[in-house]
Structures are given as C-alpha cells and as structure tokens.
Scaffold this active site. Structure first.
Site, PDB file in Angstrom:
ATOM      1  N   GLU A 197       7.466   1.291  -0.753  1.00  0.00           N
ATOM      2  CA  GLU A 197       7.144   1.721   0.682  1.00  0.00           C
ATOM      3  C   GLU A 197       7.642   3.060   0.968  1.00  0.00           C
ATOM      4  OE1 GLU A 197       8.283  -1.365   3.439  1.00  0.00           O
ATOM      5  OE2 GLU A 197       6.658  -2.646   2.747  1.00  0.00           O
ATOM      6  N   LYS A 212       1.285  -9.170  11.556  1.00  0.00           N
ATOM      7  CA  LYS A 212       0.681  -8.627  10.290  1.00  0.00           C
ATOM      8  C   LYS A 212      -0.902  -9.357  10.376  1.00  0.00           C
ATOM      9  CE  LYS A 212       4.563  -8.442   6.809  1.00  0.00           C
ATOM     10  NZ  LYS A 212       5.154  -9.187   5.847  1.00  0.00           N
ATOM     11  N   GLN A 230      15.216  -6.813   0.658  1.00  0.00           N
ATOM     12  CA  GLN A 230      14.275  -6.219   0.840  1.00  0.00           C
ATOM     13  C   GLN A 230      13.888  -4.723   1.302  1.00  0.00           C
ATOM     14  OE1 GLN A 230      10.258  -8.391   0.927  1.00  0.00           O
ATOM     15  NE2 GLN A 230      10.077  -7.008   2.463  1.00  0.00           N
TER      16      GLN A 230
HETATM   17  C1  2PG Z   1       7.583  -7.519   4.900  1.00  0.00           C
HETATM   18  C2  2PG Z   1       6.596  -6.482   4.244  1.00  0.00           C
HETATM   19  C3  2PG Z   1       6.816  -5.157   4.823  1.00  0.00           C
HETATM   20  P1  2PG Z   1       5.358  -7.458   2.236  1.00  0.00           P
HETATM   21  O1  2PG Z   1       8.065  -8.303   4.088  1.00  0.00           O
HETATM   22  O2  2PG Z   1       8.045  -7.470   5.749  1.00  0.00           O
HETATM   23  O3  2PG Z   1       8.156  -4.785   4.475  1.00  0.00           O
HETATM   24  O4  2PG Z   1       6.374  -6.833   2.772  1.00  0.00           O
HETATM   25  O5  2PG Z   1       3.977  -6.667   2.690  1.00  0.00           O
HETATM   26  O6  2PG Z   1       5.210  -7.274   0.621  1.00  0.00           O
HETATM   27  O7  2PG Z   1       5.178  -8.961   2.655  1.00  0.00           O
HETATM   28 MG    MG Z   2       9.048  -9.332   5.968  1.00  0.00          MG
END
Ligand code: 2PG
Ligand code: MG
Length: 432
Positions: A210, A342, A168
């Site tokens: 992103e 997060k 990713q």
């Molecule tokens: C992650 C985030 C940011 P997402 O996996 O760390 O790159 O992705 O917000 O889609 O979960």
């Molecule tokens: Mg991640």
C-alpha cells in the site's frame, strides 16, 4: 423508457496495483450517461466477506477473471438491463438475487461490486452532480457531507509486506488538522520523516503493497516506536497533532484464541495478546486499533473493549466484513465501537450502505476503506464524503492508486468547501 434506464452493461479485464487482473464494469444509460466501476482486492480477507471469482489454473497464477468479466455482460446485465439507474436499492437487490449466495460466490463479488459501482456512477453522471453530492442528496444537496479524517499508512506489514512484521498497518492520523488539505501536509511530513529515519538505520528504502515503508524491525513494538519518532521528527506533538492508528489484522496471526508473533518467535494466548496491546496503548499515543483480536475471537474482542473502556477507537474489519447484521450483533455484545466499510466485502453499494447505517445507528464511528489491491478508481472518496462517514483509510502516501484518492478529496474540499470531519469523527475519548 426514461433517460436513466440502463441500456448497456459491459465488462472488461483491467489490472490492479499488484499487477493482477481485476474487473471493470461500464454501464451506459438510455440518455447517454456512463459510469464505470473497478473492483479492488484484499490480501488479508475476512472469511465471511464477498469472494472474488478467479479462473484458477496455471495462467496468471490462477488469478485471471475471465469468468467474472463474462458474468458482467451475461447474468448481471440480464438482471439489471431496462431498470432505472436511480433505483440503486432495487438494482443491488437484483444483483444479489442473480448471484443467490451470501458471499457472491457464484457470479463473483469482483463482478457484482464493479457493476453496482458503475450503476451508481452512471446515475450521478445523469444527474450532472459529482458523485459525493449525488449520494449526499436524497434531498438537501450536500447538507450532511464532510471531508473524512484520513488514517494513512507509514509502515506496511503483515500480508502486505511478506509478513516481515506481524502487525499489518502502522498509520498516522492527523487529529490536529483543521482541513483535509492540512491533514495531508501533516502526514506527508511524517511519511518523509519516517523514510529518512529508515534510511539512517540502513533499512532498505522499498515500500509495501500500500506504499508504506518496508518494515525492518526486530519487534512489532519497534515499528510503533519508529512511527512515534517520525511524528516527533516531523515537528508534531504526538497524540495532540498527529496520533497513531494500528491495524493488527489479528485474523492473519491468530485462531482459537492463540496468536503467533512470527517476528518475535513467540505465541501468546488471548489474555497475553490483549495485555501486550494494552501496554502499547499506555506507552504510545494510539487513538485507533483495528481487528485487535481474530475474527473467531468474539470473547477477546469483548474483553479488549472492556479493558480499554472506550478510551480508543476499536474497529472491526475482518471481524465485521461490512455486514449490517454482524455490525448490529457486535454493538449488542460490545465487541467494537467502530466499523471499517469496504464495498467489495459486501458486494454491492446498497449492502455497503446498510452496514454503514447499522454502524451509525449503533453509535459506531465509520471508516470507509480501500483494499491492499487497488486501482485508480476513486469511488470510495465520494462514499466517505457523501455518506458523511467521518473517516477514510486508503493505504499510504505513495503510489498513484493511493494518491489518486487523496487528490480527489483535495479537489472536493476545494470545489465544495465542505467541512472537515476532524477528530470528532473518531470513536473513543480522542474525539474531545
Ligand atoms: C485492511 C486492508 C487495507 P486488505 O485489512 O484493512 O489495509 O487490507 O485489503 O488486504 O484486506
Ligand atoms: Mg484491516
């Protein structure tokens, strides 16, 4: 009633960086201070994280948030109206109680995090201090605050790039930087070198969700190799000055101990997938790796940690979903040595802080992170700084929902002259 009593809670639908509806909350205190919070949204989500409430149906592909917005001015306002905004813990407990589910599924994690963030901003506004200082305070103003080491995406992939590659995030970490401002200069050079490299290959010069370059590679390793070349082309010593950080986001490609690399048209079992990644660690200056195995693969995470032997930072994101109990469990089991933080995975600021504290208590490195769906909201920069998280992940070095955050950190560094966390913030041997 004091000046910091919550007097008004308002919600509205705004739009995120993918052009999708999201929730904004606005809280006004009796003394007139105001705060706003905007909910971000993930694309690669852990199954145990707080869930967004979306309307469903045909309109806006089911993604509208009219019910979540209504919940802000309805049940959430009812739960916190008349409370003191300085009591973030009490307010967040009231928010969680009003929802009543472990994943904020009833009122919506998008509604709860927006309200919780708005309360935090209103309290900081009332105190007259910038948010980072309000957070660092709890007494000695700014004492422990630091500017975080950034990890910045150069190539996007996985769920953020139509699964054009399996991994990713291919990120650059400026481990040799002496300040946050310098860290950004270094990554900017790498980002543009990578763009030039892609142009020479004849690759389409678009960007993923992103802001990282759109990946055009035949294998996943080819992307890592291209990142290494970009670091060199930018004039930096790989590993010493700029290192590589990966988010494998393995839950997106694996289940039940089996991993499917769509790009390479092969499926690997747990051991083979670990061996593949160990090979990358040997061949490339990788200092950090996130979700190397899937969220249902505790055995794989433990095996990976054992095999790497504390050499690299091993981050749990989907694996830990900003959950204090899961962080403590992972620490006991030796499944990671770092945790991604997060706020919208937890659903409130206090639960987010609890996960960060659990990480610190376990000796984990902590990385505050944005989501792939973002807005101009810069709260996470203040969280990373004021909570002394040490590291910050915001996506790439393009698109203003990303740049707003990097630029906010520049302002904080300039105005407050805080120390830069530097490479010492990482878990693993890189810290030396
Ligand atoms: C992650 C985030 C940011 P997402 O996996 O760390 O790159 O992705 O917000 O889609 O979960
Ligand atoms: Mg991640």
């Amino acid at each position: 009633m004091s000046s910091t009593t919550i007097a008004r809670v308002h919600g509205r639908r705004v739009w995120d960086s993918r052009g999708r509806p999201t929730v904004e909350a606005e809280v006004t205190l009796a003394g007139g201070a105001k705060g706003r919070g905007m909910a971000p949204a993930g694309a690669s989500r852990g199954s145990r994280e707080a869930v967004d409430l979306r309307d469903g149906g045909k309109r806006l592909r089911g993604l509208d948030v009219t019910q979540a917005v209504a919940n802000v001015a309805g049940p959430l306002a009812t739960a916190i109206m008349g409370r003191d905004a300085l009591d973030q813990a009490g307010i967040d407990a009231a928010i969680a109680a009003a929802d009543g589910t472990p994943t904020k599924a009833r009122l919506g994690g998008n509604a709860t995090i927006a309200v919780s963030m708005a309360v935090l901003h209103a309290a900081a506004a009332a105190s007259g201090a910038p948010l980072w200082r309000h957070l660092a305070a709890g007494g000695a103003a700014g004492k422990a605050a630091t500017l975080p080491m950034p990890e910045i995406q150069i190539f996007g992939g996985g769920a953020h790039a139509g699964r054009r590659v399996d991994l990713q995030d291919f990120m650059a970490m400026p481990v040799g930087a002496a300040s946050f401002a310098e860290a950004l200069v270094m990554v900017a050079e790498v980002y543009h070198a990578a763009g030039a490299l892609m142009a020479e290959r004849g690759a389409l010069m678009g960007v993923a969700d992103e802001g990282g370059w759109w990946p055009d590679f035949r294998t996943n390793e080819e992307a890592i190799e291209a990142l290494l070349r970009a670091i060199e082309r930018a004039g930096y010593v790989p590993g010493q000055e700029v290192a590589i950080s990966l988010d494998v986001a393995a839950s997106e490609i694996g289940r039940g101990g089996r991993y499917r690399l769509g790009l390479e048209k092969r499926e690997l079992d747990r051991d083979a997938f670990i061996a593949l990644q160990l090979g990358w660690l040997e061949r490339y200056p990788i200092v950090s790796i996130e979700d190397p195995l899937a969220e249902d693969d505790a055995k794989g995470m433990r095996a990976f940690m054992q095999a790497t032997g504390g050499k690299v930072q091993v981050i749990g994101d989907d694996y830990l979903v900003t959950n204090a109990a899961l962080v403590a469990e992972a620490a006991r089991e030796g499944a990671c040595n770092a945790v991604l933080i997060k706020p919208n995975q937890a659903g409130t600021i206090s639960e987010t802080k609890a996960a960060l504290d659990a990480g610190k208590a376990a000796g984990f490195a902590t990385i505050v992170s944005a989501r792939s769906g973002e807005t101009e909201d810069v709260t996470i920069v203040h969280l990373a700084t004021g909570w002394n998280a040490g590291q910050l992940k915001v996506g790439s070095f393009a698109r203003s929902e990303r740049m707003a955050k990097w630029n906010e950190a520049i302002r904080i560094e300039e105005e407050a002259g805080l120390p830069f966390a530097g490479r010492g913030a990482l878990a693993g041997r890189t810290r030396r």
